[in-house]
Design a protein around this motif. Structure first.
Motif, PDB file in Angstrom:
ATOM      1  N   ALA A 175      -2.664  25.078 -23.772  1.00  0.00           N
ATOM      2  CA  ALA A 175      -2.693  26.207 -24.708  1.00  0.00           C
ATOM      3  C   ALA A 175      -2.070  27.467 -24.121  1.00  0.00           C
ATOM      4  N   GLN A 176      -2.250  27.698 -22.830  1.00  0.00           N
ATOM      5  CA  GLN A 176      -1.747  28.931 -22.235  1.00  0.00           C
ATOM      6  C   GLN A 176      -0.334  28.788 -21.688  1.00  0.00           C
ATOM      7  N   SER A 177       0.241  27.609 -21.782  1.00  0.00           N
ATOM      8  CA  SER A 177       1.574  27.405 -21.235  1.00  0.00           C
ATOM      9  C   SER A 177       2.595  28.290 -21.941  1.00  0.00           C
ATOM     10  N   PRO A 178       3.417  29.025 -21.191  1.00  0.00           N
ATOM     11  CA  PRO A 178       4.469  29.835 -21.811  1.00  0.00           C
ATOM     12  C   PRO A 178       5.582  28.994 -22.427  1.00  0.00           C
ATOM     13  N   LEU A 179       5.588  27.695 -22.127  1.00  0.00           N
ATOM     14  CA  LEU A 179       6.609  26.805 -22.676  1.00  0.00           C
ATOM     15  C   LEU A 179       6.140  26.091 -23.940  1.00  0.00           C
ATOM     16  N   MET A 232       2.462  18.502  -9.590  1.00  0.00           N
ATOM     17  CA  MET A 232       2.791  17.578 -10.675  1.00  0.00           C
ATOM     18  C   MET A 232       1.851  17.771 -11.856  1.00  0.00           C
ATOM     19  N   ASP A 233       0.585  17.980 -11.582  1.00  0.00           N
ATOM     20  CA  ASP A 233      -0.370  18.215 -12.669  1.00  0.00           C
ATOM     21  C   ASP A 233      -0.058  19.526 -13.379  1.00  0.00           C
ATOM     22  N   ALA A 234       0.382  20.533 -12.608  1.00  0.00           N
ATOM     23  CA  ALA A 234       0.738  21.818 -13.208  1.00  0.00           C
ATOM     24  C   ALA A 234       1.933  21.669 -14.152  1.00  0.00           C
ATOM     25  N   ILE A 235       2.869  20.784 -13.825  1.00  0.00           N
ATOM     26  CA  ILE A 235       4.010  20.550 -14.711  1.00  0.00           C
ATOM     27  C   ILE A 235       3.531  19.971 -16.038  1.00  0.00           C
ATOM     28  N   TRP A 236       2.625  19.006 -15.974  1.00  0.00           N
ATOM     29  CA  TRP A 236       2.070  18.463 -17.221  1.00  0.00           C
ATOM     30  C   TRP A 236       1.361  19.557 -18.008  1.00  0.00           C
ATOM     31  N   TYR A 237       0.638  20.423 -17.322  1.00  0.00           N
ATOM     32  CA  TYR A 237      -0.031  21.556 -17.965  1.00  0.00           C
ATOM     33  C   TYR A 237       0.988  22.423 -18.713  1.00  0.00           C
ATOM     34  N   ASP A 269      15.033  23.501 -23.487  1.00  0.00           N
ATOM     35  CA  ASP A 269      15.012  22.295 -24.313  1.00  0.00           C
ATOM     36  C   ASP A 269      16.390  21.655 -24.467  1.00  0.00           C
ATOM     37  N   ILE A 270      16.888  21.189 -23.338  1.00  0.00           N
ATOM     38  CA  ILE A 270      18.097  20.366 -23.315  1.00  0.00           C
ATOM     39  C   ILE A 270      17.752  18.947 -23.758  1.00  0.00           C
ATOM     40  N   TYR A 271      16.527  18.520 -23.463  1.00  0.00           N
ATOM     41  CA  TYR A 271      16.136  17.111 -23.614  1.00  0.00           C
ATOM     42  C   TYR A 271      15.451  16.798 -24.942  1.00  0.00           C
ATOM     43  N   ASP A 272      15.450  15.466 -25.229  1.00  0.00           N
ATOM     44  CA  ASP A 272      14.705  14.835 -26.324  1.00  0.00           C
ATOM     45  C   ASP A 272      15.343  15.038 -27.691  1.00  0.00           C
ATOM     46  N   ARG A 273      14.933  14.171 -28.608  1.00  0.00           N
ATOM     47  CA  ARG A 273      15.414  14.084 -29.975  1.00  0.00           C
ATOM     48  C   ARG A 273      16.786  13.387 -30.034  1.00  0.00           C
ATOM     49  N   ASP A 301      12.238  20.095 -21.165  1.00  0.00           N
ATOM     50  CA  ASP A 301      12.881  19.991 -19.849  1.00  0.00           C
ATOM     51  C   ASP A 301      11.839  19.779 -18.757  1.00  0.00           C
ATOM     52  N   ILE A 302      10.767  20.569 -18.812  1.00  0.00           N
ATOM     53  CA  ILE A 302       9.748  20.492 -17.762  1.00  0.00           C
ATOM     54  C   ILE A 302       9.101  19.115 -17.752  1.00  0.00           C
ATOM     55  N   LEU A 303       9.038  18.476 -18.919  1.00  0.00           N
ATOM     56  CA  LEU A 303       8.462  17.132 -18.987  1.00  0.00           C
ATOM     57  C   LEU A 303       9.318  16.136 -18.207  1.00  0.00           C
ATOM     58  N   TRP A 304      10.631  16.197 -18.385  1.00  0.00           N
ATOM     59  CA  TRP A 304      11.525  15.307 -17.640  1.00  0.00           C
ATOM     60  C   TRP A 304      11.528  15.652 -16.156  1.00  0.00           C
TER      61      TRP A 304
END
Length: 662
Positions: free
Chosen positions: A486-490, A476-481, A208-212, A237-240
């Motif tokens: 719910a199961q995302s480790p992030l 790309m869809d996996a990144i959004w996931y 979490d380098i990004y956002d806010r 980060d994964i979102l960016w």
């Protein structure tokens, strides 16, 4: 193991090829011997000090301050060296000078009565501190940290002892000449920067380098210049990263969050992403809509006019609706994500302005949806499609963004095993009974480490795949996931209730229940189970992560599971500091112990310079090593030992005539 002649012959051939390549770097017995001597000596050096940070959320100035002071480790060294000879104020002056040398030296020279004497004393104090820190480094390594034009002089100051006969006058004359030639300022700055560099050998950023905050891009610039760093990706980060690949759902989320917090600095000035197409669309589509639910949560409202805030609210709503549509398309495209409960646009009664969730009808706070077709609620309007295509092109063509994301891939991962410890941002998804939650794909189940490895590969697939559109889209869809499932480790929650927070008044609908992992994380047996899953020794290993702020005000502790798990998100971001009561935790690992540093809110660099506030951090030893750790006890030491073993084989090959010296 018994090998047949063919296999054994192949192995010997491969070994000869490897040794032949190695001989190009070490072309003689003496060269190989010298390398073995140097590497063997390096194994006996104390382990370098490492620094763990998490959840920076764009707070660039606070990040810079903590990195410059080594999370308080430099302050501890100053107290250790000068505690009995300098006053507390003199120690604070020296600390401020080391953290901000270019700015502080100018201020000090304006106030001290004798500039020459101040320069002499300061140089000698900095040299003394440098000598203490260089004890963990080989001389050849220190040389690489020095600017070439001053390196010979600084080396002489560091390694020539002034109290040795025949060297005292040599040393003192060098100091005097530096002062008399008006070079002191250059050397003070260089020595201060060297101390910063020597204090921390490696930086770990646990997501979490990004956002806010406004400075995510500046933090990335600084990390790219840092001498040794690794990154464990966070959900922001994964979102960016997804946005940089061209994922429209990720792009929509990135822009929506920037607008929610009134933070266009990173997007527009950092990465050159133009929001003009979105602004034009929002002005036209939501011209008479107050968009009250979408008023941005700006830190300093005086930075914006009322009209600017209104425009941001309109853009915010426009992008939120686009996001919900794009996410709905993805959920339908990937039924194995099992996220049908997040298909909400088709649950709205557009005539009544209500929505049915879990068999309960709720009124919508805002029910003006000019771009939604009730018969095809997840289809973008033609105008929305144009906006998204322009934004997508802007993201994938941003040179600076692509540089930063490429760095995140090269230095980052979902998790890292380092020196027997496990680093990850969020969680390992678990079931209610504490077992690892399983994710099924094409009849194959993934859980625990296997699932983490799979999603890491998919994230890379999204960015690096060039010639297979279907494969790239799957990644790309996996990144959004990874951003919101719910199961995302992030992520680690049962849902991301973005829609509910915008459109429903009932706070019960806003709840985002955490994964059972967060119930079990306080238990030592859970931490041991996770460590064993990743092949680590639970007796000596630790889990280090962030993601969920530790609410110190409510009595929460960052050290959990009897010391096996350490959560270092204590509110680095100003947005969380009211909840946590502090400004973040960082972890320091040195050759003697593990220290947890808690930080006070950072006001500004000018405040630190003028008032010399917030220079130190409160540190707590959470574990002491039975014996002082050496390089040989680390992963790096094991790599060095492998190099030594290979060089020993090369020596043998030279001596037996298998390979000729050059």
């Amino acid at each position: 193991m018994i090998l047949n002649d063919g296999v054994e012959g192949s192995m010997k051939k491969n070994q000869r090829c490897y040794l032949k390549l190695l001989s190009g770097q070490y072309p003689s017995i003496q060269a190989a011997s010298n390398a073995i001597i140097s590497l063997s000596a390096q194994l006996e050096l104390p382990k370098g000090t490492e620094h763990f940070l998490s959840d920076l959320h764009g707070e660039y100035e606070a990040f810079q301050h903590v990195v410059k002071n080594g999370a308080g480790s430099i302050w501890l060294k100053i107290k250790e060296l000068f505690g009995s000879t300098l006053t507390k104020q003199e120690q604070r002056n020296l600390a401020t000078l080391i953290y901000y040398p270019e700015q502080k030296v100018s201020l000090m020279l304006q106030t001290v009565p004798d500039q020459g004497e101040w320069c002499r004393l300061t140089l000698m104090r900095l040299i003394k501190l440098c000598r203490m820190l260089t004890s963990k480094y080989q001389r050849t390594k220190v040389q690489t940290f020095l600017p070439p034009d001053v390196a010979p002089i600084i080396e002489a100051l560091l390694y020539e002892r002034e109290n040795i006969a025949n060297k005292s006058e040599y040393y003192q004359n060098m100091i005097e000449t530096i002062v008399s030639t008006d070079s002191a300022q250059i050397f003070i700055i260089t020595l201060s920067e060297l101390i910063q560099r020597l204090a921390i050998s490696r930086l770990h950023v646990i997501g979490d380098i990004y956002d806010r905050g406004y400075g995510s891009h500046l933090i990335m610039d600084a990390l790219m210049e840092y001498h040794q760093v690794d990154i464990q990706w966070g959900n922001h980060d994964i979102l960016w990263m997804g946005a940089a690949t061209g994922s429209e759902a990720c792009i929509a989320n990135v822009i929506r969050i920037c607008l929610r917090y009134g933070n266009m600095e990173t997007l527009e000035n950092g990465y050159g992403v133009s929001l003009l197409p979105l602004a034009s669309f929002a002005l036209e589509t939501y011209e008479n809509d107050p968009c009250d639910c979408f008023t941005p949560k700006v830190m300093n409202k005086e930075d914006f006019t009322d009209r600017e805030i209104q425009l941001m609210a309109q853009m915010h709503k426009a992008m939120a609706i686009i996001q919900f549509k794009l996410e709905g398309q993805m959920i339908k495209r990937r039924p194995h994500y099992q996220m049908e409960d997040r298909l909400l646009l088709d649950k709205i009664n557009y005539e009544k302005g209500t929505i049915i969730l879990d068999n309960i009808e709720y009124p919508l706070i805002d029910h003006h949806f000019p771009t939604i077709d009730p018969n095809e609620p997840y289809e973008l309007s033609p105008a929305e499609q144009v906006v998204m295509e322009k934004l997508r092109i802007s993201f994938i063509n941003s040179e600076k963004l692509q540089q930063h994301v490429r760095f995140l891939y090269s230095k980052g991962s979902i998790y890292l095993i380092h020196d027997g410890n496990l680093l990850y941002h969020g969680c390992i998804a678990m079931n209610e009974d504490g077992s690892f939650q399983s994710f099924n794909v094409d009849g194959q189940a993934y859980a625990g480490k296997a699932f983490m490895d799979r999603v890491d590969r998919l994230a890379r697939q999204a960015y690096f795949t060039k010639d297979n559109i279907e494969k790239k889209q799957y990644g790309m869809d996996a990144i959004w996931y990874l951003w919101c499932a719910a199961q995302s480790p992030l992520f680690g929650k049962e849902k991301m209730a973005t829609f509910e927070r915008y459109f429903l008044a009932d706070p019960a609908t806003h709840k985002e229940k955490r994964n059972p992992y967060y119930v079990f994380q306080d238990r030592e047996e859970t931490a041991c189970k996770v460590l064993e899953e990743f092949g680590l020794d639970p007796r000596t290993g630790h889990i280090i992560n962030g993601h969920v702020p530790v609410k110190v005000k409510k009595g929460e502790r960052p050290v959990k599971a009897n010391g096996k798990l350490i959560v270092i998100d204590g509110g680095f971001s100003r947005a969380y500091q009211r909840q946590t009561g502090i400004a973040g935790y960082t972890l320091i690992s040195n050759s003697k112990c593990l220290l947890l540093a808690s930080h006070h809110p950072f006001e500004s660099m000018s405040n630190a310079l003028l008032e010399e506030s917030n220079l130190d951090s409160e540190t707590e030893i959470i574990e002491t090593h039975p014996i002082r750790m050496r390089v040989k006890d680390t992963d790096r030491g094991r790599e060095i030992q492998q190099q030594i073993d290979a060089l020993q084989d090369l020596l043998q090959a030279y001596r037996e005539g298998m390979i000729k010296e050059e």
